[in-house]
Design an enzyme around this catalytic site. Structure first.
Site, mmCIF file in Angstrom:
data_model
loop_
_atom_site.group_PDB
_atom_site.id
_atom_site.type_symbol
_atom_site.label_atom_id
_atom_site.label_comp_id
_atom_site.label_asym_id
_atom_site.label_seq_id
_atom_site.Cartn_x
_atom_site.Cartn_y
_atom_site.Cartn_z
ATOM 1 N N HIS A 121 21.832 5.474 -3.077
ATOM 2 C CA HIS A 121 20.411 4.009 -2.273
ATOM 3 C C HIS A 121 21.295 3.797 -0.593
ATOM 4 O O HIS A 121 22.694 4.587 -1.153
ATOM 5 C CB HIS A 121 21.423 2.996 -2.888
ATOM 6 C CG HIS A 121 20.515 1.723 -2.420
ATOM 7 N ND1 HIS A 121 20.914 0.719 -1.310
ATOM 8 C CD2 HIS A 121 19.615 0.885 -2.727
ATOM 9 C CE1 HIS A 121 20.153 -0.148 -1.065
ATOM 10 N NE2 HIS A 121 19.277 0.291 -1.897
ATOM 11 N N HIS A 169 20.054 -1.491 6.001
ATOM 12 C CA HIS A 169 20.701 -1.223 4.584
ATOM 13 C C HIS A 169 21.760 -0.506 5.716
ATOM 14 O O HIS A 169 22.466 -0.197 5.421
ATOM 15 C CB HIS A 169 19.758 0.262 3.982
ATOM 16 C CG HIS A 169 18.905 -0.221 2.978
ATOM 17 N ND1 HIS A 169 19.178 -1.173 2.078
ATOM 18 C CD2 HIS A 169 17.469 0.265 3.009
ATOM 19 C CE1 HIS A 169 17.858 -0.862 1.461
ATOM 20 N NE2 HIS A 169 17.257 -0.622 1.690
ATOM 21 N N GLU A 222 21.839 2.214 1.350
ATOM 22 C CA GLU A 222 22.891 1.104 2.126
ATOM 23 C C GLU A 222 24.565 1.353 1.717
ATOM 24 O O GLU A 222 25.898 1.093 2.290
ATOM 25 C CB GLU A 222 22.821 -0.099 1.173
ATOM 26 C CG GLU A 222 23.491 -1.181 1.166
ATOM 27 C CD GLU A 222 23.814 -2.397 0.720
ATOM 28 O OE1 GLU A 222 23.290 -2.863 0.174
ATOM 29 O OE2 GLU A 222 25.025 -2.790 0.048
ATOM 30 N N THR A 240 25.304 -4.787 -2.513
ATOM 31 C CA THR A 240 24.319 -6.226 -2.731
ATOM 32 C C THR A 240 23.781 -6.450 -3.117
ATOM 33 O O THR A 240 23.700 -7.851 -3.496
ATOM 34 C CB THR A 240 23.820 -6.114 -0.957
ATOM 35 O OG1 THR A 240 22.513 -5.573 -0.389
ATOM 36 C CG2 THR A 240 25.019 -6.446 0.374
ATOM 37 N N HIS A 259 10.373 -1.164 1.514
ATOM 38 C CA HIS A 259 10.327 -0.683 0.762
ATOM 39 C C HIS A 259 8.180 -1.511 0.586
ATOM 40 O O HIS A 259 8.353 -1.872 -0.481
ATOM 41 C CB HIS A 259 10.752 -0.564 -0.538
ATOM 42 C CG HIS A 259 12.270 -0.597 -0.766
ATOM 43 N ND1 HIS A 259 11.945 0.927 -0.619
ATOM 44 C CD2 HIS A 259 13.008 -0.812 -0.526
ATOM 45 C CE1 HIS A 259 13.199 1.526 -0.112
ATOM 46 N NE2 HIS A 259 13.913 0.317 -0.657
ATOM 47 N N ASN A 309 13.906 -3.645 -6.366
ATOM 48 C CA ASN A 309 14.685 -4.603 -6.626
ATOM 49 C C ASN A 309 12.646 -5.778 -7.384
ATOM 50 O O ASN A 309 13.224 -6.122 -8.018
ATOM 51 C CB ASN A 309 15.278 -5.721 -4.840
ATOM 52 C CG ASN A 309 14.667 -5.958 -4.344
ATOM 53 O OD1 ASN A 309 13.201 -6.842 -5.306
ATOM 54 N ND2 ASN A 309 14.958 -5.653 -3.475
ATOM 55 N N SER A 314 9.953 -0.012 -4.889
ATOM 56 C CA SER A 314 11.691 -0.795 -5.205
ATOM 57 C C SER A 314 12.232 -1.201 -6.327
ATOM 58 O O SER A 314 11.304 -1.804 -6.868
ATOM 59 C CB SER A 314 10.834 -1.998 -4.116
ATOM 60 O OG SER A 314 11.502 -2.857 -4.124
ATOM 61 N N CYS A 340 13.566 -11.324 1.661
ATOM 62 C CA CYS A 340 14.639 -11.971 1.810
ATOM 63 C C CYS A 340 14.937 -12.240 3.456
ATOM 64 O O CYS A 340 14.587 -11.501 3.794
ATOM 65 C CB CYS A 340 15.710 -11.058 0.928
ATOM 66 S SG CYS A 340 15.845 -9.750 2.256
HETATM 67 FE FE1 F3S Z 1 18.284 -9.296 1.360
HETATM 68 FE FE2 F3S Z 1 20.530 -8.891 3.555
HETATM 69 FE FE3 F3S Z 1 21.106 -9.701 0.844
HETATM 70 S S1 F3S Z 1 18.791 -7.103 2.849
HETATM 71 S S2 F3S Z 1 19.634 -8.801 -0.369
HETATM 72 S S3 F3S Z 1 19.725 -10.878 2.562
HETATM 73 S S4 F3S Z 1 22.059 -8.413 1.349
#
Ligand code: F3S
Length: 709
Positions: free
Chosen positions: A123, A73, A125, A166, A40, A224, A222, A12
């Site tokens: 977590h 994070h 973050e 997030t 990760h 996600n 991870s 991302c």
């Molecule tokens: Fe990545 Fe930032 Fe969104 S780390 S998942 S772009 S909050």
């Protein structure tokens, strides 16, 4: 085999930025420390280590003066201070979206508000965000929220500001917010979920539903990636989770004609490419989703160009074939800012969002939840592709080239002034009840949330507020708190005034016999109160039915709409007596028009007394068969011959219209000449003092009051 690669697969924006910053730091400083694994992905972490970036688990492992990389994070304020004290150069790769949450909770905390964060407690973050606020709590899901609400004293009045991790799941956040809003009257909600994650999941779901097998690339630890695999598994029977190309066993794809590939946010592009390359031997044709979408967009754009209204000229900039470094730099400069008002053209509408062409390099989108607060509005009914639309910029992500917009917030700002004006002029405003909470309800008045306390809702004290949900209401604005953007209103005030006006009109035109269509407001043991237009009249229990009833509830329920007529009224004492039973259904009138004296009827014995038996001739009219008229012989008591419920033939020997009483005789029928159903020619001899029949069997005369044989 055909491969469909997800456009959003891989790093991302926040992770991509962090990796680039770490690489640059390694180049600049040679050796540096990273607080926790940068991402990760073991391959990436290992490669960075080779470049000189060592991973440490805590600040205790940092040597003074050592350059330190902060991962996406983020970290808490105290950690920054410690690093400063250690004299460490800081390479801050905190994702800007995460940093925004730090600023937000800091401001909210300073304003005396408690921070409620929805996310995974452990977590990094979430831990970091907690380090930026004073009073805060982390709650993972609606279950925890319910528990917290029940255990926290005065939770209803607590000023709370709610943010999300997030990468939190939107459904979980929405359900959590729903619960909090219901209970807490002073809650500020900040949607801080990063759309990158939900967009990636949405695209993965789309691809998974069209392919035979789905490959998900990402770290096994991870969260996600795990979520991505779960989402794919909901639409595709075969999901293969791998960390890199070496873990892919191509035999697992045997028989699959279409294979989808996606990757978690921590998977570098080179790993995705390697996986694709490995499969390429098996591939006859590679077609990416990007290509498909581009083609579809091209067709759509061509069609829209023809249909677009003449005045819409601000089309998006055409992509340039080649761009110089300066031009690329120019493009990367933010051209839109959070809080700005923008105008664009609707490019597409999906169940989850509206794409808006802003005529800039970024693509705008309005999540459906940000379109309007008005209940029951179908977006497709009010806007169409090609329409112009104005919205507020909520978030700009220049790297991903997306801008999140909100139309409802712009509406809210526009309508704020009209609410302030309504408060000053005491004008009545309209809105729809959108929420219920412990203290009352929230009414959406053209995008402005107006709180109506329970006492001002117009409902009775114990009535559930849910009754008002989704209803259109009229209210008066009673309080506007500009700095806190808090508006309070009263539905009751408007209802009271409207009722008073109606009542005045009713009293001015009321007359005996006038008919009204009313609503039953309440029931008592002696009658029913009916609202006939701002005024309640009373229908006595005896006026409710021609049949004998014991309770008004046998005939009516609260809320029933009924037709009534005025029997009498007293303007001075504000009392109205109403009738409900239909005069045309009067059983006495029916009886006398059907049965003349001397006729014979089939009657039902309803009550046995010592002096005779009461019998029902038609519903609502009873007659008395005196003991002397039960048989042609002397009997000891009526039950020697009759029993309750028995149907017998009896002759109507006397009708007392004045007192509405009927005398019956069975004995008269045993006379040889007794005719049937006709007036009796020669009546049996009946004493003038023959007992009259009582219409009301509930209150029969005392035997001693009746003439005896
Ligand atoms: Fe990545 Fe930032 Fe969104 S780390 S998942 S772009 S909050």
């Amino acid at each position: 085999m055909e491969i469909v690669s997800a456009r959003s697969a891989g790093f991302c924006f926040g992770v991509k930025r962090a990796v680039k910053m770490a690489e640059a730091a390694a180049e600049e400083y040679g050796r540096c420390a990273c607080l926790g694994p940068l991402i990760h992905n073991e391959d990436v972490v290992r490669r960075l280590e080779e470049l000189g970036v060592r991973t440490v688990d805590s600040l205790d492992e940092i040597t003074p003066g050592e350059p330190v990389i902060i991962r996406s994070h983020g970290i808490g304020r105290a950690e920054y201070e410690k690093l400063r004290a250690l004299g460490c150069p800081v390479i801050d790769a905190t994702c800007p979206d995460v940093a925004r949450i730090h600023r937000l909770v800091e401001i909210e905390s300073a304003a005396g508000r408690k921070i409620v964060m929805i996310g995974e407690r452990s977590h990094p973050e979430v831990v970091a965000v907690s380090g930026w606020c004073g009073d805060s709590t982390v709650l993972e899901d609606p279950d925890e929220i319910e528990k917290w609400l029940s255990e926290t004293p005065n939770s209803a009045d607590l000023p709370i500001s709610v943010v999300s991790q997030t990468t939190g799941e939107r459904k979980n956040f929405e359900n959590s917010v729903k619960l909090l809003k219901k209970q807490c009257t002073n809650a500020q909600i900040f949607d801080t979920i990063c759309n990158t994650t939900s967009n990636r999941q949405r695209e993965a779901r789309e691809i998974a539903s069209k392919v035979d097998a789905m490959i998900v690339i990402g770290g096994r630890h991870s969260a996600n990636t795990a979520k991505l695999a779960q989402v794919c598994g909901e639409c595709c029977g075969k999901v293969i989770l791998i960390e890199n190309a070496s873990q892919l066993d191509i035999r697992q794809l045997e028989g699959a004609c279409r294979v989808g590939v996606t990757a978690g946010a921590s998977t570098p592009e080179w790993i995705i490419k390697e996986v694709n390359r490995m499969m390429s031997d098996e591939i006859k044709a590679v077609e990416t989703v990007e290509e498909e979408n581009k083609a579809a967009e091209a067709v759509e754009n061509a069609a829209e160009t023809v249909e677009a209204p003449a005045e819409v000229k601000e089309a998006p900039e055409a992509p340039e074939a080649e761009a110089s470094f300066e031009e690329l730099l120019e493009r990367s400069i933010k051209t839109l800012h959070t809080g700005e008002k923008v105008r664009g053209v609707i490019a597409s509408i999906t169940p989850s969002e509206i794409s808006v062409d802003l005529g800039t390099k970024q693509s705008g989108y309005i999540p459906i939840s940000e379109f309007t607060d008005e209940a029951g509005v179908d977006v497709n009914d009010v806007i169409h592709v090609g329409d112009e639309i104005e919205a507020f910029v909520m978030r700009v992500n220049d790297v991903d080239g997306v801008v999140m917009l909100s139309k409802k917030r712009l509406d809210s700002v526009k309508n704020w002034d009209s609410i302030v004006e309504a408060r000053a002029s005491r004008a009545v405003v309209e809105g729809v009840v959108v929420e219920e909470n412990k203290g009352g309800v929230v009414v959406n008045c053209k995008g402005v949330r107006v709180f109506v306390p329970a006492s001002q809702s117009g409902l009775p004290k114990e009535a559930p507020m849910t009754e008002l949900l989704k209803k259109k209401v009229r209210l008066r604005i009673t309080e506007v708190n500009q700095p806190r953007k808090r508006v309070v209103g009263s539905i009751r005030a408007v209802a009271y005034e409207e009722r008073r006006a109606k009542a005045e009109a009713t009293w001015n035109e009321i007359e005996v016999g006038k008919r009204y269509h009313g609503v039953v407001k309440s029931l008592t043991s002696y009658g029913a109160f009916v609202d006939i237009g701002g005024v309640d009249g009373m229908v006595h229990v005896s006026e409710l039915s021609w049949k004998r009833i014991h309770q008004p509830s046998e005939v009516l329920n609260v809320g029933d709409e009924i037709d009534v007529y005025v029997i009498s009224f007293d303007k001075e004492n504000r009392k109205i007596s109403l009738g409900y039973k239909d005069p045309n259904e009067n059983p006495w009138v029916k009886f006398t028009s059907t049965y003349p004296e001397g006729s014979v009827a089939e009657v039902k014995i309803v009550k046995l007394m010592t002096f005779g038996a009461f019998a029902e001739i038609i519903p609502g009219v009873d007659g008395l068969i005196h003991i002397s008229q039960i048989a042609d012989r002397r009997i000891g008591k009526p039950e020697d011959v009759l029993s309750e419920g028995e149907v017998v033939k009896a002759k109507i020997i006397k009708i007392d219209n004045e007192n509405k009483k009927v005398s019956l005789s069975i004995r008269a029928l045993s006379e040889p000449t007794a005719p049937v159903s006709k007036p009796e020619a020669d009546e049996p001899e009946i004493d003038d003092d023959e007992p009259t029949v009582v219409y009301d069997t509930e209150n029969p005369p005392a035997p001693e009051d009746l003439p005896q044989e």
